[in-house]
Write an enzyme that holds these catalytic residues in place. Structure first.
Site, PDB file in Angstrom:
ATOM      1  N   LYS A   1       9.599  -5.755   0.686  1.00  0.00           N
ATOM      2  CA  LYS A   1       8.147  -6.307   1.181  1.00  0.00           C
ATOM      3  C   LYS A   1       8.789  -7.837   1.301  1.00  0.00           C
ATOM      4  O   LYS A   1       9.669  -8.256   0.277  1.00  0.00           O
ATOM      5  CB  LYS A   1       7.241  -6.314   0.361  1.00  0.00           C
ATOM      6  CG  LYS A   1       6.733  -4.755   0.175  1.00  0.00           C
ATOM      7  CD  LYS A   1       5.378  -4.621  -0.813  1.00  0.00           C
ATOM      8  CE  LYS A   1       5.006  -3.392  -0.674  1.00  0.00           C
ATOM      9  NZ  LYS A   1       3.841  -3.187  -1.901  1.00  0.00           N
TER      10      LYS A   1
ATOM     11  N   HIS B   1       1.595  -1.731  -7.454  1.00  0.00           N
ATOM     12  CA  HIS B   1       1.853  -0.595  -6.532  1.00  0.00           C
ATOM     13  C   HIS B   1       3.516  -0.485  -6.114  1.00  0.00           C
ATOM     14  O   HIS B   1       4.225  -1.376  -6.098  1.00  0.00           O
ATOM     15  CB  HIS B   1       1.000  -0.747  -5.232  1.00  0.00           C
ATOM     16  CG  HIS B   1      -0.223  -0.963  -5.471  1.00  0.00           C
ATOM     17  ND1 HIS B   1      -1.122  -1.712  -4.739  1.00  0.00           N
ATOM     18  CD2 HIS B   1      -1.079  -0.372  -6.547  1.00  0.00           C
ATOM     19  CE1 HIS B   1      -2.405  -1.889  -5.221  1.00  0.00           C
ATOM     20  NE2 HIS B   1      -2.300  -0.874  -6.137  1.00  0.00           N
TER      21      HIS B   1
ATOM     22  N   TYR C   1       2.006  -9.553   4.125  1.00  0.00           N
ATOM     23  CA  TYR C   1       3.364  -9.092   3.853  1.00  0.00           C
ATOM     24  C   TYR C   1       3.815  -8.050   4.793  1.00  0.00           C
ATOM     25  O   TYR C   1       3.187  -7.337   5.515  1.00  0.00           O
ATOM     26  CB  TYR C   1       3.347  -8.282   2.284  1.00  0.00           C
ATOM     27  CG  TYR C   1       2.316  -7.070   2.297  1.00  0.00           C
ATOM     28  CD1 TYR C   1       2.874  -5.935   2.317  1.00  0.00           C
ATOM     29  CD2 TYR C   1       1.116  -7.526   1.838  1.00  0.00           C
ATOM     30  CE1 TYR C   1       1.782  -4.828   1.875  1.00  0.00           C
ATOM     31  CE2 TYR C   1       0.054  -6.477   1.500  1.00  0.00           C
ATOM     32  CZ  TYR C   1       0.595  -5.261   1.658  1.00  0.00           C
ATOM     33  OH  TYR C   1      -0.437  -4.131   1.241  1.00  0.00           O
TER      34      TYR C   1
ATOM     35  N   ASP D   1      -7.002   1.325  -9.274  1.00  0.00           N
ATOM     36  CA  ASP D   1      -5.889   0.587 -10.147  1.00  0.00           C
ATOM     37  C   ASP D   1      -6.054   0.730 -11.564  1.00  0.00           C
ATOM     38  O   ASP D   1      -5.212   0.419 -12.348  1.00  0.00           O
ATOM     39  CB  ASP D   1      -5.751  -0.647  -9.603  1.00  0.00           C
ATOM     40  CG  ASP D   1      -5.114  -0.811  -8.258  1.00  0.00           C
ATOM     41  OD1 ASP D   1      -4.761   0.165  -7.658  1.00  0.00           O
ATOM     42  OD2 ASP D   1      -5.002  -1.944  -7.898  1.00  0.00           O
TER      43      ASP D   1
END
Length: 185
Positions: A72, A62, A132, A170
């Site tokens: 991130k 992603h 995250y 996904d």
């Protein structure tokens, strides 16, 4: 903390100093001043996310586009994952290359992934907690992705494909090349 840059420029492995005794352990999971000094840039995290997953769950690859692109800082609170990031920066020497690392609750290592990367992970242990920080808010209209088994990227996800648990969303992500034709970073 020990900070080491990976072969992908701007992507860093962060290893904390862990203090252990008969009571358990303590470590500093984030210190803005030290973090920014070590990676050489200012990053303001605005959103923290956490997921719990079973062994075999694959989330990714992603990324977000445009002004909503995200840097991130990822880590595992409990369990272990194979964490993967892909360099999507067209002007980078490592464009189209990926980096993978096992993150777990023993080493407490973290991975800093700068803007311009796709990110995903596969869970290696049941009941894994993954956390995250992001430096931009999630924006549904800016979300994008790359199919996990893209031939160009040739990522070894450490588990047989038939053992992977992947969301319907996904499973239909475009290939690396098709994704690049749709999006600018």
């Amino acid at each position: 903390m020990i900070v080491e840059e990976t072969y992908l420029k701007g992507c860093f492995i962060i290893t904390p100093k862990i203090f252990e005794d008969d009571r358990g352990y303590f470590f500093e999971s984030f210190n803005e001043k030290l973090f920014e000094k070590e990676i050489g840039q200012r990053v303001t995290f605005v959103q923290d996310n956490q997921s719990k997953s079973s062994k075999g769950v694959l989330r990714g690859l992603h990324y977000q586009t445009g002004q909503f692109a995200q840097a991130k800082l990822v880590r595992v609170i409990k369990g272990s994952v194979l964490d993967v990031c892909v360099d999507l920066r067209r002007d980078s020497e490592t464009f189209g290359k990926h980096y993978s690392i096992v993150l777990d609750d023993k080493s407490q290592q973290q991975l800093f992934i700068p803007k311009g990367f796709a990110h995903g992970f596969v869970v290696l242990e049941d009941d894994t907690l993954f956390s995250y920080k992001c430096d931009a808010y999630y924006n549904k209209a800016s979300e994008a992705g790359i199919i996990f088994n893209d031939n160009h990227l040739n990522i070894d996800w450490a588990l047989p494909e038939e053992d992977l648990i992947i969301s319907e969303k996904d499973k239909v992500l475009p290939t690396f090349k098709k994704s690049l034709n749709y999006h600018e970073y």
